[in-house]
Write an enzyme that holds these catalytic residues in place. Structure first.
Site, mmCIF file in Angstrom:
data_model
loop_
_atom_site.group_PDB
_atom_site.id
_atom_site.type_symbol
_atom_site.label_atom_id
_atom_site.label_comp_id
_atom_site.label_asym_id
_atom_site.label_seq_id
_atom_site.Cartn_x
_atom_site.Cartn_y
_atom_site.Cartn_z
ATOM 1 N N GLY A 73 0.778 -1.229 0.000
ATOM 2 C CA GLY A 73 0.000 0.000 0.000
ATOM 3 C C GLY A 73 0.808 1.277 0.000
ATOM 4 O O GLY A 73 0.249 2.358 -0.007
ATOM 5 N N ASP A 74 2.141 1.178 -0.002
ATOM 6 C CA ASP A 74 2.960 2.383 0.080
ATOM 7 C C ASP A 74 4.236 2.239 -0.756
ATOM 8 O O ASP A 74 5.300 2.686 -0.351
ATOM 9 C CB ASP A 74 3.305 2.682 1.543
ATOM 10 N N MET A 75 4.138 1.604 -1.889
ATOM 11 C CA MET A 75 5.321 1.422 -2.733
ATOM 12 C C MET A 75 5.503 2.663 -3.596
ATOM 13 O O MET A 75 4.634 3.021 -4.375
ATOM 14 C CB MET A 75 5.154 0.194 -3.634
#
Length: 85
Positions: A73-75
């Site tokens: 969710g935070d790449m």
């Protein structure tokens, strides 16, 4: 990764996401489901028309899934460039 620069960071991101998003059996325990991830959106949909629309789209996407896989969710670029690996 830091020594490789922007172009290689983009290649690494693509490779990492491709590996993560390939469903391979049962996902590891402890992961947060999409239903749980969107819970705060679902809780706000009655008070905000924009949230209502977004919650409807989220529910459609969740209902339409056919395989479960890991979703990062935070790449983003900085995560890769500042990685210690």
């Amino acid at each position: 990764v830091q020594a490789c620069g922007d172009e290689m960071a983009g290649i690494f991101i693509s490779d990492i996401l491709n590996r993560l998003h390939q469903a391979q059996g049962t996902p590891p325990g402890g992961l947060v489901s999409l239903e749980r991830r969107f819970q705060s959106l679902f809780e706000r949909e009655k008070e905000n028309p924009m949230c209502q629309s977004a919650a409807g789209i989220a529910r459609e996407l969740i209902a339409d899934h056919f395989e479960t896989c890991v979703l990062h969710g935070d790449m983003h670029h900085d995560n890769v460039l500042h990685s210690l690996r």
